[in-house]
Write a protein that holds these residues in place. Structure first.
Motif, short mmCIF file in Angstrom:
data_model
loop_
_atom_site.label_atom_id
_atom_site.label_comp_id
_atom_site.label_asym_id
_atom_site.label_seq_id
_atom_site.Cartn_x
_atom_site.Cartn_y
_atom_site.Cartn_z
N TRP A 205 0.84 -1.21 0.00
CA TRP A 205 0.00 0.00 0.00
C TRP A 205 0.87 1.25 0.00
N CYS A 206 1.95 1.24 0.75
CA CYS A 206 2.85 2.41 0.76
C CYS A 206 3.46 2.63 -0.62
N LEU A 207 3.87 1.56 -1.28
CA LEU A 207 4.43 1.69 -2.63
C LEU A 207 3.37 2.15 -3.62
N LEU A 208 2.14 1.69 -3.42
CA LEU A 208 1.04 2.16 -4.28
C LEU A 208 0.80 3.64 -4.07
N ALA A 209 0.86 4.10 -2.82
CA ALA A 209 0.71 5.53 -2.55
C ALA A 209 1.81 6.34 -3.23
N LEU A 210 3.02 5.78 -3.27
CA LEU A 210 4.13 6.44 -3.96
C LEU A 210 3.88 6.49 -5.46
N THR A 211 3.31 5.41 -6.00
CA THR A 211 2.98 5.38 -7.43
C THR A 211 1.89 6.38 -7.74
N TRP A 212 0.86 6.43 -6.91
CA TRP A 212 -0.21 7.41 -7.11
C TRP A 212 0.32 8.84 -7.02
N ARG A 213 1.42 9.03 -6.33
CA ARG A 213 2.04 10.35 -6.22
C ARG A 213 2.82 10.70 -7.49
N GLY A 214 2.87 9.76 -8.45
CA GLY A 214 3.55 10.02 -9.71
C GLY A 214 4.99 9.55 -9.74
N GLU A 215 5.34 8.56 -8.88
CA GLU A 215 6.71 8.06 -8.81
C GLU A 215 6.75 6.55 -9.00
N PRO A 216 6.30 6.04 -10.15
CA PRO A 216 6.29 4.59 -10.35
C PRO A 216 7.68 3.98 -10.40
N ALA A 217 8.67 4.72 -10.90
CA ALA A 217 10.03 4.17 -10.98
C ALA A 217 10.58 3.89 -9.58
N ALA A 218 10.37 4.82 -8.66
CA ALA A 218 10.83 4.63 -7.28
C ALA A 218 10.10 3.46 -6.63
N ALA A 219 8.79 3.36 -6.89
CA ALA A 219 8.00 2.27 -6.32
C ALA A 219 8.42 0.92 -6.88
N LEU A 220 8.99 0.89 -8.07
CA LEU A 220 9.48 -0.34 -8.67
C LEU A 220 10.89 -0.68 -8.17
N LEU A 221 11.72 0.34 -8.00
CA LEU A 221 13.09 0.11 -7.57
C LEU A 221 13.18 -0.41 -6.13
N LEU A 222 12.37 0.14 -5.23
CA LEU A 222 12.50 -0.21 -3.82
C LEU A 222 12.35 -1.71 -3.56
N PRO A 223 11.35 -2.39 -4.11
CA PRO A 223 11.23 -3.84 -3.86
C PRO A 223 11.80 -4.68 -5.00
N ALA A 224 12.72 -4.13 -5.80
CA ALA A 224 13.15 -4.79 -7.04
C ALA A 224 13.73 -6.18 -6.79
N TYR A 225 14.50 -6.35 -5.70
CA TYR A 225 15.09 -7.67 -5.47
C TYR A 225 14.00 -8.71 -5.18
N TYR A 226 13.07 -8.38 -4.30
CA TYR A 226 11.98 -9.31 -3.99
C TYR A 226 11.17 -9.63 -5.24
N LEU A 227 10.87 -8.59 -6.03
CA LEU A 227 10.09 -8.80 -7.24
C LEU A 227 10.81 -9.73 -8.21
N ALA A 228 12.11 -9.50 -8.40
CA ALA A 228 12.86 -10.29 -9.36
C ALA A 228 13.01 -11.74 -8.91
N ASP A 229 13.43 -11.94 -7.66
CA ASP A 229 13.64 -13.29 -7.15
C ASP A 229 12.34 -14.10 -7.23
N SER A 230 11.25 -13.54 -6.71
CA SER A 230 9.98 -14.27 -6.67
C SER A 230 9.38 -14.49 -8.05
N THR A 231 9.40 -13.47 -8.89
CA THR A 231 8.74 -13.58 -10.20
C THR A 231 9.49 -14.53 -11.12
N ILE A 232 10.82 -14.42 -11.16
CA ILE A 232 11.60 -15.34 -11.99
C ILE A 232 11.42 -16.78 -11.50
#
Length: 317
Positions: A205-232
Motif C-alpha cells: 500500500w505504501c508503494l502504491l501511494a508512492l505510485t499514485w504520487r507520480g513516482e512509479p520508478a521509485a516504487a518499482l526500484l525499492l522492492p526490485a530484489y523481492y520482485l525479481a527473485d519471486s517472479t523469476i
C-alpha cells in the motif's frame, strides 16, 4: 513495543505455533513462529496513535484489511488453510484497500478505472504472497523491509510521499527493528504468515501511494530484489510444470545457501543491494529527470541481476 511483545509471546508460540523443519526449510531445529503478531500490532498501534495526534487519516479499510489478513495468516500458521481459501481471503483484503481508494488516485488515467483497479488488485495479491514466499531465511524480511520503509520515511520528510503512508512505513520500520534481535541467525522465532502477509499488504500500500504520487520508478526500484527473485522463480516453476503454489527451495536466496553462502552473507548482500536500490529510488524522485530515471532503473536492474547470478552459482571451496 514489538520487541517486548515478541519476548512475552515467545513461550506461547513455542507451545502452540512451532515450525518443524522439513525438506524445504532453511532451519534445522523446531522454532516458534508467529512473531508477526508483535510486529503488526506494534505497527498499527503506533501508526494510529501517531495519526490521531498529528490529525492524519489512515484509511480504515487498510487497518481492517491488515487485521483480517493477519488473522488469515495466523490460522494458516496453526492449521494450514487450503490454497483456495487463503487466496480468496487475501483477495478480499487487498480488494477492500484498492477499491475503497479515491477515484482521483490513478496510475494510467487513460485506462478505465475498473480495469486499472483490477490490475492493481492482481499486483497486490502477488505482492502479498511474494513477501510471504521470500520470508524463508533468518533476517531476510528485515533486510528487505527496513531499507524500503526507511527510504519511504525519507521521501516523506522530503515531501514526496503522503503522510498516512509515511506513518505506516515509519512504524513498520521500527517494529521490524524490534523484531530483528530475535530473528538473527540462528533465529529464536519466525514472523510466520501472521507477519509476512500483512507486512506485504502494508508495504504494498505504501508503494502504491508512492505510485499514485507520480513516482512509479521509485516504487518499482525499492522492492526490485523481492520482485525479481519471486517472479523469476514463479515462471521457472510454471515452465517446469511444478506445483508453483506449494512450498519449495528454489528461490535464489535459498539456492545461495545450498551453493555455499552463509546465511549472514546472503542477508548482508541483500541488505547492501536494498540500500543501493533505495538510494536509486530517492535519486529518481529528487532528480525528476527523464534522463536520470531510466539510468537509475538500468543500474538497479543490473545490480539485482548480479546478485541473483551470484546466488545461483556455487562458491569456490
Amino acid at each position: 513495543m514489538s520487541a517486548l511483545i515478541t519476548w512475552i509471546s515467545r513461550p506461547l508460540l513455542q507451545r502452540y505455533a512451532l515450525a518443524r523443519p522439513n525438506a524445504r526449510s532453511s532451519h534445522r531445529i523446531p522454532t516458534p513462529q508467529g512473531a508477526g503478531i508483535a510486529v503488526i500490532s506494534a505497527t498499527l498501534v503506533v501508526a494510529l496513535a501517531w495519526a490521531a495526534w498529528a490529525d492524519v487519516a489512515i484509511p480504515p479499510a487498510l487497518v481492517v484489511a491488515t487485521v483480517v489478513i493477519a488473522l488469515v495468516g495466523f490460522a494458516d500458521d496453526i492449521v494450514s488453510l487450503p490454497v483456495l481459501v487463503r487466496l480468496v481471503l487475501q483477495a478480499a483484503c487487498v480488494g477492500a484497500v484498492v477499491f475503497t481508494a479515491s477515484d482521483d488516485a490513478r496510475i494510467v488515467p487513460d485506462l478505465p478505472l475498473a480495469l486499472e483497479r483490477s490490475l492493481i488488485l492482481l499486483a497486490g495479491i502477488w505482492f502479498v504472497n511474494l513477501v510471504n514466499f521470500m520470508d524463508g531465511l533468518d533476517l531476510m524480511t528485515v533486510a528487505e523491509v527496513v531499507p524500503v520503509t526507511a527510504a519511504l520515511l525519507l521521501l516523506g520528510l522530503l515531501g514526496e510521499l503522503p503522510w498516512p503512508a509515511v506513518l505506516i512505513a515509519t512504524a513498520l520500520c521500527g517494529a521490524m527493528l524490534g523484531f530483528a534481535p530475535f530473528n538473527k541467525p540462528v533465529a529464536k522465532v519466525f514472523l510466520g504468515d501472521v507477519g509476512s502477509l500483512p507486512i506485504g499488504l502494508l508495504v504494498g500500500w505504501c508503494l502504491l501511494a508512492l505510485t499514485w504520487r507520480g513516482e512509479p520508478a521509485a516504487a518499482l526500484l525499492l522492492p526490485a530484489y523481492y520482485l525479481a527473485d519471486s517472479t523469476i522463480t514463479l515462471f521457472r516453476r510454471i515452465a517446469r510444470r511444478e506445483q508453483f503454489w506449494s512450498a519449495h527451495r528454489s528461490h535464489f536466496y535459498q539456492r545461495a545457501t545450498d551453493n555455499g553462502f552463509s546465511v549472514r552473507r546472503v542477508i548482508g548482500e541483500v541488505f547492501a543491494l536494498n540500500l543501493l536500490l533505495a538510494a536509486l529510488a530517492i535519486l529518481t524522485v529528487r532528480a525528476g529527470s527523464a534522463t536520470v530515471t531510466p539510468i537509475a532503473l538500468l543500474v538497479g536492474a543490473i545490480a539485482v541481476a548480479v546478485v541473483l547470478r551470484r546466488f545461483s552459482r556455487p562458491q569456490a571451496s
